[in-house]
Write a protein that holds these residues in place. Structure first.
Motif, PDB file in Angstrom:
ATOM      1  N   LEU A 101      51.528  68.812   6.978  1.00  0.00           N
ATOM      2  CA  LEU A 101      50.679  67.834   7.653  1.00  0.00           C
ATOM      3  C   LEU A 101      51.576  66.763   8.254  1.00  0.00           C
ATOM      4  CD1 LEU A 101      47.894  66.679   8.342  1.00  0.00           C
ATOM      5  CD2 LEU A 101      47.892  65.544   6.115  1.00  0.00           C
ATOM      6  N   LEU A 102      51.472  66.580   9.567  1.00  0.00           N
ATOM      7  CA  LEU A 102      52.280  65.601  10.276  1.00  0.00           C
ATOM      8  C   LEU A 102      51.639  64.219  10.116  1.00  0.00           C
ATOM      9  CD1 LEU A 102      54.879  65.924  11.962  1.00  0.00           C
ATOM     10  CD2 LEU A 102      53.451  65.995  14.011  1.00  0.00           C
ATOM     11  N   SER A 128      47.112  65.513  13.597  1.00  0.00           N
ATOM     12  CA  SER A 128      47.959  64.697  12.733  1.00  0.00           C
ATOM     13  C   SER A 128      47.193  63.507  12.169  1.00  0.00           C
ATOM     14  CB  SER A 128      49.187  64.214  13.511  1.00  0.00           C
ATOM     15  OG  SER A 128      49.901  65.299  14.054  1.00  0.00           O
ATOM     16  N   VAL A 129      47.855  62.777  11.261  1.00  0.00           N
ATOM     17  CA  VAL A 129      47.280  61.581  10.655  1.00  0.00           C
ATOM     18  C   VAL A 129      48.148  60.388  11.044  1.00  0.00           C
ATOM     19  CG1 VAL A 129      46.654  60.440   8.486  1.00  0.00           C
ATOM     20  CG2 VAL A 129      46.366  62.905   8.730  1.00  0.00           C
ATOM     21  N   LEU A 144      49.362  58.814  21.529  1.00  0.00           N
ATOM     22  CA  LEU A 144      49.948  59.620  20.458  1.00  0.00           C
ATOM     23  C   LEU A 144      48.883  60.505  19.813  1.00  0.00           C
ATOM     24  CD1 LEU A 144      52.874  59.709  19.441  1.00  0.00           C
ATOM     25  CD2 LEU A 144      52.184  58.198  17.576  1.00  0.00           C
ATOM     26  N   LYS A 145      47.694  59.952  19.628  1.00  0.00           N
ATOM     27  CA  LYS A 145      46.600  60.709  19.011  1.00  0.00           C
ATOM     28  C   LYS A 145      46.151  61.869  19.892  1.00  0.00           C
ATOM     29  CE  LYS A 145      44.649  57.132  16.017  1.00  0.00           C
ATOM     30  NZ  LYS A 145      43.453  56.293  15.707  1.00  0.00           N
ATOM     31  N   ILE A 146      46.219  61.676  21.205  1.00  0.00           N
ATOM     32  CA  ILE A 146      45.848  62.743  22.135  1.00  0.00           C
ATOM     33  C   ILE A 146      46.876  63.879  22.081  1.00  0.00           C
ATOM     34  CG2 ILE A 146      45.601  63.325  24.582  1.00  0.00           C
ATOM     35  CD1 ILE A 146      44.423  60.504  24.989  1.00  0.00           C
ATOM     36  N   LYS A 147      48.148  63.516  21.996  1.00  0.00           N
ATOM     37  CA  LYS A 147      49.209  64.515  21.999  1.00  0.00           C
ATOM     38  C   LYS A 147      49.295  65.272  20.683  1.00  0.00           C
ATOM     39  CE  LYS A 147      54.044  65.171  23.248  1.00  0.00           C
ATOM     40  NZ  LYS A 147      55.286  64.545  23.779  1.00  0.00           N
TER      41      LYS A 147
END
Length: 279
Positions: A165-166, A189-190, A182-185
């Motif tokens: 898990l990233l 991830s968390v 960052l969340k889109i890319k």
């Protein structure tokens, strides 16, 4: 005295001798840590414990996350290899099951082979884990290369096939726009700030879901004369319910999937499962 020059020794030679002594001392210390950790790991593996390892580039915030998640005081310092041995704590996020989380040595790009050998004892925590949390410092402008470097080390020690898990750390240093990009890319991830303790509930939720996939709910029927398997169950499984019959015991269990083969011959299936269901 110790460290002073011998006949004909230059300062460079004295420094080299000191370094060799220091390396020898550290190698012995790491070996002792390895023996101790191996004993601890064997004890854990005898019980039904889900193990998480924090991995990541050096100074990514692994020790800070360990402290935040477990309310502990693991050593934190902004320097290379500040965590030399693995630090393991209990993580209380999953009811009725033990979860252990371990901090590990920070990775660096192109980690020399002799260092990989030296840190083998600390990396064993990674090899024995059920889940890897790859911690990324978003403040490091080269974080994508750092992720690649960590992946390469994980491949080299043979654990990249494990669930990973990233986890992007230090998001409190980002603007809203930077965080959204960052969340889109990295959609799966968390995103957290271990220092500010923000984003931890989402991290815990993702960990819980992964733990649930790791365990099975089964119903077993154990004859009374099978004392060894009954002892194994109570030492390694979570007993949800129990019903005693004339010649056997029916147990509803939550069990680590790795124990399925051991219990398979006792599992109630089909009609027998419906009749045995005590829930």
């Amino acid at each position: 005295g110790i460290g002073t020059r011998g006949p004909g020794e230059t300062k460079l030679e004295v420094d080299r001798r000191k370094i060799r002594k220091r390396i020898s001392f550290l190698e012995k210390k790491i070996y002792q840590i390895g023996v101790q950790r191996d004993t601890q790991r064997k004890k854990r593996e005898e019980r039904n414990i889900f193990k998480i390892a924090l991995v990541g580039y050096t100074n990514s915030g692994k020790s800070t996350l360990l402290n935040a998640a477990t309310d502990s005081d693991a050593y934190v310092e902004d320097r290379l290899f500040s965590t030399l041995d693995s630090t393991t704590r209990k993580l209380k996020i999953y009811p009725n099951s033990e979860v252990l989380i371990s901090d590990t040595v920070g990775f660096i790009e192109k980690l020399p082979h002799q260092l990989i050998a030296s840190f083998k004892s600390t990396l064993e925590e990674v090899k024995r884990s059920d889940l890897l949390l790859l911690i990324v410092d978003v403040c490091n402008t080269d974080f994508e290369n750092n992720i690649y470097s960590v992946k390469e080390v994980l491949k080299e020690i043979g654990v990249w096939q494990k669930p990973v898990l990233l986890v992007f750390n230090k998001i409190d240093k980002l603007s809203r726009g930077e965080l959204n990009s960052l969340k889109i890319k990295y959609k799966n991830s968390v995103f957290i700030s271990a220092l500010k303790r923000s984003g931890l509930p989402e991290l815990y939720l993702r960990i819980k879901k992964m733990i649930e996939r790791h365990y099975l709910n089964i119903i077993v029927k154990i004859p009374y004369n099978e004392n060894k398997i009954m002892s194994f169950i109570y030492n390694n499984c979570q007993v949800l319910r129990r019903r005693d019959l004339v010649d056997s015991t029916i147990l509803n269990l939550n069990v680590n999937s790795k124990y399925y083969s051991i219990l398979s011959r006792y599992i109630c299936r089909g009609r027998e499962s419906r009749e045995a269901n005590i829930g």
